[in-house]
Write an enzyme that holds these catalytic residues in place. Sequence first.
Site, PDB file in Angstrom:
ATOM      1  N   CYS A  87       5.817  -7.205  -4.566  1.00 16.09           N
ATOM      2  CA  CYS A  87       7.055  -6.842  -5.613  1.00 16.09           C
ATOM      3  C   CYS A  87       7.367  -5.238  -5.365  1.00 16.09           C
ATOM      4  O   CYS A  87       6.097  -4.497  -5.485  1.00 16.09           O
ATOM      5  CB  CYS A  87       6.373  -6.954  -7.053  1.00 16.09           C
ATOM      6  SG  CYS A  87       7.749  -6.402  -8.448  1.00 16.09           S
ATOM      7  N   CYS A 124       4.078  -1.298 -11.535  1.00 14.81           N
ATOM      8  CA  CYS A 124       3.437  -1.440 -12.833  1.00 14.81           C
ATOM      9  C   CYS A 124       1.640  -1.340 -12.541  1.00 14.81           C
ATOM     10  O   CYS A 124       1.341  -2.022 -11.663  1.00 14.81           O
ATOM     11  CB  CYS A 124       3.583  -2.859 -13.387  1.00 14.81           C
ATOM     12  SG  CYS A 124       5.473  -3.347 -13.364  1.00 14.81           S
ATOM     13  N   CYS A 143      -0.845  -4.223 -12.049  1.00 12.84           N
ATOM     14  CA  CYS A 143      -0.490  -5.369 -11.458  1.00 12.84           C
ATOM     15  C   CYS A 143      -1.048  -5.789  -9.884  1.00 12.84           C
ATOM     16  O   CYS A 143      -0.867  -4.891  -9.287  1.00 12.84           O
ATOM     17  CB  CYS A 143       0.974  -5.665 -11.502  1.00 12.84           C
ATOM     18  SG  CYS A 143       1.457  -7.254 -11.222  1.00 12.84           S
ATOM     19  N   CYS A 184       5.395 -22.067 -17.537  1.00 14.55           N
ATOM     20  CA  CYS A 184       5.868 -20.803 -17.487  1.00 14.55           C
ATOM     21  C   CYS A 184       5.772 -20.716 -16.100  1.00 14.55           C
ATOM     22  O   CYS A 184       4.768 -20.588 -15.513  1.00 14.55           O
ATOM     23  CB  CYS A 184       5.112 -19.972 -18.499  1.00 14.55           C
ATOM     24  SG  CYS A 184       4.892 -20.383 -20.195  1.00 14.55           S
ATOM     25  N   CYS A 214       9.430 -21.943 -19.450  1.00 18.50           N
ATOM     26  CA  CYS A 214       9.607 -20.757 -19.553  1.00 18.50           C
ATOM     27  C   CYS A 214       9.649 -19.695 -18.334  1.00 18.50           C
ATOM     28  O   CYS A 214       8.986 -20.466 -17.417  1.00 18.50           O
ATOM     29  CB  CYS A 214       8.362 -20.374 -20.433  1.00 18.50           C
ATOM     30  SG  CYS A 214       8.353 -18.336 -20.690  1.00 18.50           S
ATOM     31  N   CYS A 249      10.092 -14.411 -25.456  1.00 15.47           N
ATOM     32  CA  CYS A 249       8.935 -14.224 -25.219  1.00 15.47           C
ATOM     33  C   CYS A 249       8.320 -12.763 -24.751  1.00 15.47           C
ATOM     34  O   CYS A 249       8.856 -12.480 -23.893  1.00 15.47           O
ATOM     35  CB  CYS A 249       8.142 -15.211 -24.342  1.00 15.47           C
ATOM     36  SG  CYS A 249       6.202 -15.090 -24.066  1.00 15.47           S
ATOM     37  N   ARG A 257       0.415 -14.738 -28.896  1.00 14.35           N
ATOM     38  CA  ARG A 257      -0.469 -15.785 -27.812  1.00 14.35           C
ATOM     39  C   ARG A 257      -1.527 -14.826 -27.572  1.00 14.35           C
ATOM     40  O   ARG A 257      -1.451 -13.727 -27.388  1.00 14.35           O
ATOM     41  CB  ARG A 257       0.450 -15.796 -26.778  1.00 14.35           C
ATOM     42  CG  ARG A 257      -0.271 -16.246 -25.411  1.00 14.35           C
ATOM     43  CD  ARG A 257       0.613 -16.806 -24.698  1.00 14.35           C
ATOM     44  NE  ARG A 257       1.236 -17.911 -24.706  1.00 14.35           N
ATOM     45  CZ  ARG A 257       2.593 -18.407 -24.355  1.00 14.35           C
ATOM     46  NH1 ARG A 257       3.212 -17.567 -23.377  1.00 14.35           N
ATOM     47  NH2 ARG A 257       3.339 -19.168 -24.541  1.00 14.35           N
TER      48      ARG A 257
HETATM   49  N1  SAM Z   1       7.604  -9.610 -12.334  1.00 14.62           N
HETATM   50  C1  SAM Z   1       8.225 -10.033 -13.901  1.00 14.62           C
HETATM   51  C2  SAM Z   1       8.336  -8.675 -14.713  1.00 14.62           C
HETATM   52  O1  SAM Z   1       7.040  -8.097 -14.406  1.00 14.62           O
HETATM   53  O2  SAM Z   1       9.208  -8.722 -15.486  1.00 14.62           O
HETATM   54  C3  SAM Z   1       7.354 -11.149 -14.136  1.00 14.62           C
HETATM   55  C4  SAM Z   1       6.139 -11.286 -13.842  1.00 14.62           C
HETATM   56  S1  SAM Z   1       4.772 -10.133 -14.494  1.00 14.62           S
HETATM   57  C5  SAM Z   1       3.252 -10.625 -13.840  1.00 14.62           C
HETATM   58  C6  SAM Z   1       4.660 -10.575 -16.425  1.00 14.62           C
HETATM   59  C7  SAM Z   1       3.864  -9.872 -17.125  1.00 14.62           C
HETATM   60  O3  SAM Z   1       2.591 -10.296 -16.949  1.00 14.62           O
HETATM   61  C8  SAM Z   1       3.959  -8.385 -17.091  1.00 14.62           C
HETATM   62  O4  SAM Z   1       4.795  -7.804 -17.865  1.00 14.62           O
HETATM   63  C9  SAM Z   1       2.498  -8.168 -17.814  1.00 14.62           C
HETATM   64  O5  SAM Z   1       2.596  -7.634 -19.216  1.00 14.62           O
HETATM   65  C10 SAM Z   1       1.484  -9.002 -17.508  1.00 14.62           C
HETATM   66  N2  SAM Z   1       0.452  -8.762 -16.680  1.00 14.62           N
HETATM   67  C11 SAM Z   1       0.763  -8.614 -15.449  1.00 14.62           C
HETATM   68  N3  SAM Z   1      -0.441  -8.181 -14.882  1.00 14.62           N
HETATM   69  C12 SAM Z   1      -1.520  -8.158 -15.938  1.00 14.62           C
HETATM   70  C13 SAM Z   1      -2.764  -7.986 -15.756  1.00 14.62           C
HETATM   71  N4  SAM Z   1      -3.353  -7.500 -14.714  1.00 14.62           N
HETATM   72  N5  SAM Z   1      -3.572  -8.012 -17.172  1.00 14.62           N
HETATM   73  C14 SAM Z   1      -2.712  -8.509 -17.948  1.00 14.62           C
HETATM   74  N6  SAM Z   1      -1.521  -8.782 -18.041  1.00 14.62           N
HETATM   75  C15 SAM Z   1      -0.639  -8.763 -17.010  1.00 14.62           C
HETATM   76 FE1  SF4 Z   2       6.245  -6.842 -10.231  1.00 19.49          FE
HETATM   77 FE2  SF4 Z   2       3.875  -7.292 -11.213  1.00 19.49          FE
HETATM   78 FE3  SF4 Z   2       5.732  -5.148 -12.342  1.00 19.49          FE
HETATM   79 FE4  SF4 Z   2       6.063  -7.839 -12.704  1.00 19.49          FE
HETATM   80  S1  SF4 Z   2       4.227  -7.013 -13.553  1.00 19.49           S
HETATM   81  S2  SF4 Z   2       7.458  -6.214 -11.996  1.00 19.49           S
HETATM   82  S3  SF4 Z   2       5.042  -8.558 -10.706  1.00 19.49           S
HETATM   83  S4  SF4 Z   2       4.684  -5.160 -10.437  1.00 19.49           S
END
Ligand code: SAM
Ligand code: SF4
Length: 341
Positions: free
Chosen positions: A79, A83, A86, A123, A154, A214, A286
């Site tokens: 990606c 973030c 992530c 989801c 979802c 959500c 949740r």
């Molecule tokens: N890439 C898309 C986005 O970020 O909008 C969708 C997938 S992303 C993994 C969805 C959400 O999962 C993130 O916004 C974050 O809040 C949560 N998330 C991701 N990694 C996480 C982690 N290591 N621990 C807890 N929540 C996590």
């Molecule tokens: Fe990409 Fe992870 Fe951020 Fe979603 S949360 S936009 S998968 S880096």
Amino acid sequence: MLRRSAIPSETTAMTIETLAAPPKPTAQKTARWTTAQARALFELPFADLIFRAQSVHRAHFDANEVQMSTLLSIKTGGCPEDCGYCSQSAHFETGLKATKLMTVEAVKKAAAEAKAGGASRFCMGAAWREPKDRDLDAVCDMVREVKAMGLETCMTLGMLTKPQADRLADAGLDYYNHNIDTGPEYYGKVVTTRTLQDRLDTLEHVRDAGMAVCCGGIVGMGEERDDRIGMLVTLANLPVPPESVPINALMKIKGTPLGESAAIDGIEFARTIAAARIMMPSSVVRLSAGREHMSEELQALCFLAGANSIFIGARLLTTANPAKEKDDALWAKLGVRPMEV
Ligand code: SAM
Ligand code: SF4
Ligand code: DTB
């Protein structure tokens, strides 16, 4: 005793029953909650906070029912976003192997397994900044096929334009997940490649397309209580509060900037759930990522605090979730029933 001055003005001197009145279903421009009012909730003695959260919860839901969803990563890793929590960001060395978008057939197979495992909602998540228009055809097929299996759908695919949101809604998508992740002040410490306003814009497109929203965030990323308050105030004051509010406890990922964050104290986590329940009375809250590392007792406390939705199935997107046998034993001990859709 709750400090009267700290309660939302329209609810001052009201009883627990009237405090639990559902929010107006239509968009509202004025703030429902101020920071001071939300902070006062967090500062309540724990028993008072839980009592209030339980009272609000029982006025809106069957307190023994929990909504159960299963997650599937339909496109993993690589990606472009940064973030800091992530596993799937290309900016960090997390050892995760990137994959292409799954086929519709493979998604259907996973959805059938999720249904057999007791999920009522499926989801699907993709590691995208935003979907490309050419990917939307396949993604819309997934929605139609999974819905035809009798599951709610979802998706969480990153940012959406209004036409993309409309296409997903037309395909029958029930919920779109897009989190604000944290409070406005801490936001820049977590992600720099998209702004909080970008996220709010996507939420507006989802709402305008007629899908249920959500939206929640993550705790345990080194933020202060005020940042958790800022996150909940932002969520509760959206023009219409999200129907579903995931509160994720950070799953620490080696190689990410936030991977060494100190875990959030369990009581503070339960306080966050309780405040979410009180501030968004008709939303499903949740208990999202993080159950794998929580004791049964902490999970039970979160349900008492008003959590009424979870992910089931042994995997979240890229990390672990409790095994079915372990979860089933907990539901039996607590008398928890799956929420009917
Ligand atoms: N890439 C898309 C986005 O970020 O909008 C969708 C997938 S992303 C993994 C969805 C959400 O999962 C993130 O916004 C974050 O809040 C949560 N998330 C991701 N990694 C996480 C982690 N290591 N621990 C807890 N929540 C996590
Ligand atoms: Fe990409 Fe992870 Fe951020 Fe979603 S949360 S936009 S998968 S880096
Ligand atoms: C949400 O708030 N939590 C889910 C879902 N929305 C997409 C994701 C949790 C991911 C946890 C880390 C992982 O498994 O990679």
